[in-house]
Structure formats: structure tokens, C-alpha cells
Design a protein around this motif. Structure first.
Motif, PDB file in Angstrom:
ATOM      1  N   LEU A  75       0.848  -1.183   0.000  1.00 49.33           N
ATOM      2  CA  LEU A  75       0.000   0.000   0.000  1.00 49.33           C
ATOM      3  C   LEU A  75       0.885   1.235   0.000  1.00 49.33           C
ATOM      4  N   ALA A  76       0.629   2.156  -0.919  1.00 49.44           N
ATOM      5  CA  ALA A  76       1.374   3.411  -0.992  1.00 49.44           C
ATOM      6  C   ALA A  76       0.494   4.529  -0.427  1.00 49.44           C
ATOM      7  N   PHE A  77       1.027   5.267   0.555  1.00 45.71           N
ATOM      8  CA  PHE A  77       0.292   6.357   1.182  1.00 45.71           C
ATOM      9  C   PHE A  77       0.906   7.681   0.717  1.00 45.71           C
ATOM     10  N   LYS A  78       0.395   8.227  -0.360  1.00 46.11           N
ATOM     11  CA  LYS A  78       0.931   9.484  -0.878  1.00 46.11           C
ATOM     12  C   LYS A  78       0.694  10.591   0.144  1.00 46.11           C
ATOM     13  N   THR A  79       1.740  11.426   0.350  1.00 39.11           N
ATOM     14  CA  THR A  79       1.710  12.415   1.431  1.00 39.11           C
ATOM     15  C   THR A  79       2.193  13.772   0.933  1.00 39.11           C
ATOM     16  N   LEU A  80       1.506  14.827   1.380  1.00 37.73           N
ATOM     17  CA  LEU A  80       1.932  16.199   1.098  1.00 37.73           C
ATOM     18  C   LEU A  80       2.361  16.846   2.404  1.00 37.73           C
ATOM     19  N   GLN A  81       3.541  17.478   2.389  1.00 35.08           N
ATOM     20  CA  GLN A  81       4.100  18.135   3.569  1.00 35.08           C
ATOM     21  C   GLN A  81       4.244  19.631   3.279  1.00 35.08           C
ATOM     22  N   THR A  82       3.492  20.447   4.015  1.00 34.91           N
ATOM     23  CA  THR A  82       3.491  21.884   3.772  1.00 34.91           C
ATOM     24  C   THR A  82       4.287  22.607   4.852  1.00 34.91           C
ATOM     25  N   TYR A  83       5.151  23.563   4.413  1.00 35.26           N
ATOM     26  CA  TYR A  83       5.996  24.325   5.327  1.00 35.26           C
ATOM     27  C   TYR A  83       5.433  25.728   5.549  1.00 35.26           C
ATOM     28  N   SER A  84       5.917  26.359   6.606  1.00 35.96           N
ATOM     29  CA  SER A  84       5.431  27.689   6.969  1.00 35.96           C
ATOM     30  C   SER A  84       5.767  28.754   5.933  1.00 35.96           C
ATOM     31  N   ASP A  85       6.760  28.485   5.072  1.00 30.70           N
ATOM     32  CA  ASP A  85       7.105  29.452   4.022  1.00 30.70           C
ATOM     33  C   ASP A  85       6.316  29.202   2.737  1.00 30.70           C
ATOM     34  N   GLY A  86       5.351  28.271   2.795  1.00 31.63           N
ATOM     35  CA  GLY A  86       4.526  28.000   1.627  1.00 31.63           C
ATOM     36  C   GLY A  86       5.024  26.860   0.745  1.00 31.63           C
ATOM     37  N   ASN A  87       6.218  26.382   1.000  1.00 31.67           N
ATOM     38  CA  ASN A  87       6.764  25.284   0.205  1.00 31.67           C
ATOM     39  C   ASN A  87       6.021  23.985   0.510  1.00 31.67           C
ATOM     40  N   VAL A  88       5.700  23.212  -0.534  1.00 32.30           N
ATOM     41  CA  VAL A  88       5.002  21.943  -0.382  1.00 32.30           C
ATOM     42  C   VAL A  88       5.852  20.830  -0.989  1.00 32.30           C
ATOM     43  N   VAL A  89       6.188  19.837  -0.172  1.00 36.53           N
ATOM     44  CA  VAL A  89       6.946  18.686  -0.651  1.00 36.53           C
ATOM     45  C   VAL A  89       5.946  17.536  -0.880  1.00 36.53           C
ATOM     46  N   ARG A  90       5.969  16.993  -2.092  1.00 38.55           N
ATOM     47  CA  ARG A  90       5.007  15.954  -2.472  1.00 38.55           C
ATOM     48  C   ARG A  90       5.690  14.575  -2.426  1.00 38.55           C
ATOM     49  N   TRP A  91       5.396  13.825  -1.361  1.00 38.54           N
ATOM     50  CA  TRP A  91       5.926  12.469  -1.231  1.00 38.54           C
ATOM     51  C   TRP A  91       4.937  11.515  -1.908  1.00 38.54           C
ATOM     52  N   ILE A  92       5.003  11.471  -3.241  1.00 39.68           N
ATOM     53  CA  ILE A  92       3.963  10.757  -3.999  1.00 39.68           C
ATOM     54  C   ILE A  92       4.528   9.770  -5.027  1.00 39.68           C
ATOM     55  N   GLU A  93       5.839   9.710  -5.145  1.00 35.90           N
ATOM     56  CA  GLU A  93       6.430   8.858  -6.183  1.00 35.90           C
ATOM     57  C   GLU A  93       6.565   7.417  -5.690  1.00 35.90           C
ATOM     58  N   GLU A  94       6.146   6.476  -6.533  1.00 37.42           N
ATOM     59  CA  GLU A  94       6.232   5.064  -6.193  1.00 37.42           C
ATOM     60  C   GLU A  94       7.461   4.447  -6.865  1.00 37.42           C
ATOM     61  N   THR A  95       8.149   3.592  -6.149  1.00 42.15           N
ATOM     62  CA  THR A  95       9.371   2.964  -6.654  1.00 42.15           C
ATOM     63  C   THR A  95       9.019   1.813  -7.582  1.00 42.15           C
ATOM     64  N   ALA A  96       9.543   1.885  -8.808  1.00 44.58           N
ATOM     65  CA  ALA A  96       9.310   0.810  -9.764  1.00 44.58           C
ATOM     66  C   ALA A  96      10.217  -0.374  -9.454  1.00 44.58           C
ATOM     67  N   ALA A  97       9.760  -1.570  -9.807  1.00 45.63           N
ATOM     68  CA  ALA A  97      10.543  -2.782  -9.528  1.00 45.63           C
ATOM     69  C   ALA A  97      11.895  -2.714 -10.237  1.00 45.63           C
ATOM     70  N   GLY A  98      12.976  -2.926  -9.483  1.00 46.61           N
ATOM     71  CA  GLY A  98      14.319  -2.928 -10.051  1.00 46.61           C
ATOM     72  C   GLY A  98      14.902  -1.554 -10.283  1.00 46.61           C
ATOM     73  N   ALA A  99      14.165  -0.481  -9.977  1.00 45.03           N
ATOM     74  CA  ALA A  99      14.654   0.883 -10.204  1.00 45.03           C
ATOM     75  C   ALA A  99      15.148   1.486  -8.898  1.00 45.03           C
ATOM     76  N   ASP A 100      15.929   2.553  -9.012  1.00 42.86           N
ATOM     77  CA  ASP A 100      16.420   3.250  -7.836  1.00 42.86           C
ATOM     78  C   ASP A 100      15.277   3.997  -7.148  1.00 42.86           C
ATOM     79  N   GLU A 101      15.464   4.293  -5.874  1.00 41.75           N
ATOM     80  CA  GLU A 101      14.435   5.015  -5.139  1.00 41.75           C
ATOM     81  C   GLU A 101      14.275   6.417  -5.711  1.00 41.75           C
ATOM     82  N   PRO A 102      13.046   6.863  -5.948  1.00 37.30           N
ATOM     83  CA  PRO A 102      12.835   8.208  -6.505  1.00 37.30           C
ATOM     84  C   PRO A 102      13.203   9.290  -5.497  1.00 37.30           C
ATOM     85  N   GLU A 103      13.201  10.522  -5.936  1.00 37.70           N
ATOM     86  CA  GLU A 103      13.609  11.638  -5.086  1.00 37.70           C
ATOM     87  C   GLU A 103      12.613  11.877  -3.952  1.00 37.70           C
ATOM     88  N   ASN A 104      11.329  11.752  -4.252  1.00 42.63           N
ATOM     89  CA  ASN A 104      10.289  11.974  -3.248  1.00 42.63           C
ATOM     90  C   ASN A 104       9.373  10.745  -3.150  1.00 42.63           C
TER      91      ASN A 104
END
Length: 245
Positions: A142-171
Motif C-alpha cells: 500500500l502506498a500512502f501518498k503524502t503532502l508536507q506543507t511548510y510555513s514558508d509555503g513550500n510543499v513537498v510531495r511524497w507521492i512517487e512510487e518505486t518501480a521494480a528494479g529501479a532506484d528510489e525516486p527523489e520523493n
């Protein structure tokens, strides 16, 4: 000598900066939003998922966390633990495919949880606990996509799923592995139980038969030894009487 020392000093500075850069990159790469524990058995019931949210910014605090729960493989019976300083908003959605359970058919499930009102400062993290009634048993993760919002307005999107045999994505999105169901101790099918019982009965019968045969053999041997002993005794008596006669 002065030029040589200067060269060594510059080389040492470059090496130190390179090492610091590598360590900093490793620190950033490891500071992902994650879910704990990392795995559960398929169809597990009455458990807790902990979403760990670290703060990656030095000059801003995390002020909002949104976790999206998959509805194609829904998590049933979701409850949110009260979090000091945070307010949780739970959103439910209609399921495209209702889920049949022992308690009836489920047509709605939690699809999003949003925490606001708190702050996660620099160098800190927060654990958000979510209880569940039952996990799905028709998928491997199960993949739980997550959005993290900072006080300066920046939003980090932890939404990328790792494909089989591929390197871990940035987020990468937090992922919960679902393992095969564990069989209960002492649980066996009727056929297996009957076979085990029959095998035990056969083993007991064979053992009893073998014990009876052994006992009879020892009894016969004892009789033979006794007869031979009597015969030997009679022969000795006859020989002892002959000279006297």
C-alpha cells in the motif's frame, strides 16, 4: 615547503567539503516521510500505522501534513489518535468496489487524513498514529501518498512510487508491504487431521503388534531355556547316582 603545505591544505579543504556534501545529501535522502512498521500480514486486523514526518527545512517549520489512503485497496475501520497541538480532519469516499466483511458490506472508507495547527521545527520530527480495523488481502503493498506543507509555503510531495528494479525516486511515497498470511498454530484442514489421526493409529497398531510379537518370542525363549535347565539338572542327578550304585 610553503607551497607544498599550501597544496596539502587546499587538498584537505576540498576533501572536507566533499565529505560534508556527501553527508548532507545522505541526511536529506534519508529524511523521508515513512510509515511504521514497514510491513503487516495481508488482512491483518486491529493494528496501528505510524506516519513519521521529519522536518527538512532549516528556516521553516512543517505546519500541515496530508496523508492519502488508497481506495482501490481500502484500509477499513480507520481511527485517528489525538495529537497534541494538532487537529485531524478525516475525509471518507465512496468505494468503487464495496468490500464484504463478517460485519456486512462496506461502501465507504477513509481516503485522506489532514493534520493542521501544529509545528515541526528544524531538526525535529512528528509521529502521527492511525489505528485500523482491517488491511486488504488482495495486494502486496500500500502506498500512502503524502503532502508536507511548510510555513514558508513550500510543499513537498511524497507521492512517487518505486518501480521494480529501479532506484528510489527523489520523493518516495511511504509504502507498507503486505506479506503472506500467517497460519495459526494447531490449524489444520479436516483431511490433514484425518490423515494424521489415521497415521497415528497405524503407528500405534504396528507398535503394539511388534511389542506383542517380541513378548511372545521372549516367553517362548524363556520356556526353552527352562526346559533345557530341567533336562541338564536331571542328567546331573542321574550321573551323580550312578557311581554310588
Amino acid at each position: 615547503m610553503s607551497a607544498h603545505r599550501t597544496t596539502l591544505r587546499r587538498a584537505g579543504t576540498v576533501a572536507a567539503l566533499a565529505t560534508a556534501g556527501v553527508l548532507a545529501a545522505a541526511g536529506v535522502a534519508s529524511a523521508h516521510v515513512t510509515v511504521h512498521p514497514g510491513s503487516y500480514a495481508k488482512g491483518a486486523t486491529d493494528g496501528v500505522l505510524t506516519f513519521r514526518v521529519p522536518n527538512e527545512e532549516d528556516k521553516a517549520a512543517t505546519t500541515k501534513v496530508q496523508v492519502y489512503l488508497p481506495t482501490e485497496h481500502p484500509v477499513l475501520g480507520v481511527l485517528v489518535t489525538p495529537q497534541n497541538g494538532w487537529t485531524a480532519k478525516v475525509t471518507t469516499s465512496k468505494l468503487k468496489t464495496p468490500v464484504k466483511t463478517d460485519d456486512g458490506t462496506i461502501t465507504d472508507a477513509v481516503s485522506q487524513i489532514t493534520w493542521t495547527g501544529g509545528r515541526i521545527g528544524a531538526g525535529q520530527y512528528e509521529d502521527f498514529n492511525v489505528a485500523f480495523g482491517q488491511l486488504p488481502d488482495d495486494t502486496d503493498q500500500l502506498a500512502f501518498k503524502t503532502l508536507q506543507t511548510y510555513s514558508d509555503g513550500n510543499v513537498v510531495r511524497w507521492i512517487e512510487e518505486t518501480a521494480a528494479g529501479a532506484d528510489e525516486p527523489e520523493n518516495p511515497a511511504p509504502v507498507l508491504k503486505l506479506t503472506a498470511k500467517e497460519s495459526e498454530e494447531g490449524d489444520a484442514t479436516p483431511a490433514a487431521s484425518a490423515a494424521a489421526t489415521a497415521g497415528s493409529a497405524k503407528s500405534t497398531t504396528a507398535s503394539s503388534s511388534s511389542s506383542d510379537s517380541t513378548a511372545r518370542g521372549l516367553g517362548i525363549a524363556g520356556l526353552i531355556v527352562g526346559v533345557l535347565g530341567l533336562a541338564a539338572g536331571a542328567f546331573a542327578i542321574v550321573r551323580s547316582r550312578s557311581p554310588r550304585s
